[in-house]
Design a protein around this motif. Sequence first.
Motif, mmCIF file in Angstrom:
data_model
loop_
_atom_site.group_PDB
_atom_site.id
_atom_site.type_symbol
_atom_site.label_atom_id
_atom_site.label_comp_id
_atom_site.label_asym_id
_atom_site.label_seq_id
_atom_site.Cartn_x
_atom_site.Cartn_y
_atom_site.Cartn_z
ATOM 1 N N UNK B 24 0.830 -1.211 0.000
ATOM 2 C CA UNK B 24 0.000 0.000 0.000
ATOM 3 C C UNK B 24 0.859 1.252 0.000
ATOM 4 N N UNK B 25 2.022 1.171 0.673
ATOM 5 C CA UNK B 25 2.869 2.364 0.737
ATOM 6 C C UNK B 25 3.508 2.667 -0.608
ATOM 7 N N UNK B 26 3.828 1.614 -1.388
ATOM 8 C CA UNK B 26 4.396 1.857 -2.722
ATOM 9 C C UNK B 26 3.374 2.569 -3.599
ATOM 10 N N UNK B 31 1.358 7.762 -6.075
ATOM 11 C CA UNK B 31 0.408 8.873 -6.097
ATOM 12 C C UNK B 31 1.111 10.191 -5.800
ATOM 13 N N UNK B 32 1.975 10.156 -4.759
ATOM 14 C CA UNK B 32 2.708 11.377 -4.389
ATOM 15 C C UNK B 32 3.581 11.836 -5.550
ATOM 16 N N UNK B 33 4.287 10.876 -6.172
ATOM 17 C CA UNK B 33 5.154 11.218 -7.301
ATOM 18 C C UNK B 33 4.350 11.850 -8.426
ATOM 19 N N UNK B 38 3.136 16.514 -11.535
ATOM 20 C CA UNK B 38 2.155 17.366 -12.209
ATOM 21 C C UNK B 38 2.345 18.817 -11.786
ATOM 22 N N UNK B 39 2.578 19.034 -10.462
ATOM 23 C CA UNK B 39 2.788 20.396 -9.976
ATOM 24 C C UNK B 39 4.054 21.003 -10.594
ATOM 25 N N UNK B 40 5.117 20.183 -10.651
ATOM 26 C CA UNK B 40 6.378 20.685 -11.198
ATOM 27 C C UNK B 40 6.224 21.029 -12.670
ATOM 28 N N UNK B 41 5.485 20.163 -13.400
ATOM 29 C CA UNK B 41 5.255 20.405 -14.819
ATOM 30 C C UNK B 41 4.443 21.687 -15.023
ATOM 31 N N UNK B 42 3.418 21.868 -14.192
ATOM 32 C CA UNK B 42 2.613 23.082 -14.282
ATOM 33 C C UNK B 42 3.476 24.306 -13.996
ATOM 34 N N UNK B 43 4.334 24.176 -13.018
ATOM 35 C CA UNK B 43 5.246 25.273 -12.665
ATOM 36 C C UNK B 43 6.137 25.627 -13.853
ATOM 37 N N UNK B 92 13.967 16.652 0.147
ATOM 38 C CA UNK B 92 13.185 17.267 1.228
ATOM 39 C C UNK B 92 11.703 17.245 0.887
ATOM 40 N N UNK B 93 11.379 17.580 -0.378
ATOM 41 C CA UNK B 93 9.976 17.608 -0.802
ATOM 42 C C UNK B 93 9.351 16.219 -0.668
ATOM 43 N N UNK B 94 10.126 15.197 -1.089
ATOM 44 C CA UNK B 94 9.637 13.810 -1.029
ATOM 45 C C UNK B 94 9.378 13.407 0.425
ATOM 46 N N UNK B 95 10.353 13.682 1.305
ATOM 47 C CA UNK B 95 10.203 13.278 2.700
ATOM 48 C C UNK B 95 9.008 13.974 3.346
ATOM 49 N N UNK B 96 8.856 15.277 3.051
ATOM 50 C CA UNK B 96 7.780 16.030 3.688
ATOM 51 C C UNK B 96 6.426 15.583 3.158
#
Lengths: 73, 226
Positions: B24-26, B31-33, B38-43, B92-96
């Motif tokens: 489930x965590x994978x 989903x997080x990735x 998507x946010x980075x691409x939009x940016x 940092x972004x991934x961990x948070x």
Amino acid sequence: MDLTVFAAAICLLSCVSAGIGMAMATGKAVEAVARQPEASGKIQAILLLGLALTESTAIYGLLTALIILFVKG
Amino acid sequence: MFEVALFPAPVEFTLAGHTLRLSATALTTWWILAVVLALALAFRLILVPRLKENPKGLQRALEAAIENLDNYIGGRLHGAGEAFGAYIFSLALMLICCAFVELLGLRPPTSDFTMTLALSVMTLVLVNICGFKRRGFKGRLKSFKNPFLLLSDIITPVSMACRLFGNMFAGMIIVDLMYFLLKNFAVGLPGVVGLYFNVFHPLIQAFIFITLTLSNVAEASEPVES
């Protein structure tokens, strides 16, 4: 009484030792900064690293206790 | 009795006739990735083309933040490349993000030992690349003259993985235990306790993980004193 609770309590002794260790490290850091205020940045970095390493012993103990108590076999 | 699984239960689903088993965590990590990408691409597609030659307001603040980050990391690593800023920021972004997923009621991916081990193995690879690149093949091997240093190099990723996993897992169990004990009266108190264990605590752990990564790389990439 169930012996597993006793085992978990023994695991948590590591938290006590980690607390003592962190207190000693912080005290020494305060002394060092009082003696040499200009080196405070370097001392802070070393202190943070040391606290992280010390804290990990407490975390290992807590983790072992939690696994003993709650993780299903 | 309150019980927690050390490794999360696998999720099964069928894709094009094949049955896939994923933890489930994978799945949460994917989903997080996807969201972060998507946010980075939009940016990149929306904001970056509108940046001006003479920065003003928000753009100036953004540029100052990036410059400060690069300066901080360059100072720690004896000027070892700009790519590190991007790597450290994404770490940092991934961990948070992984920790804050718990606020949505999912199991945080960093409370899975495989995830933290993967992150710390990435640190190990990075340490070795920087060591060989900055000191040369012979110089890097010379730093292993003392066999205990080789041992510490092997132990470092395990200890980093155990630290992150232990902290996240303990935080998760404590919050879950509180919900278990309060049952239907879980109003108000979880907001206060969760603020510490789900927000403040993961931020400290992310900072510690990054600091350890930086100091390990700095130690390996230090110029040889002659």
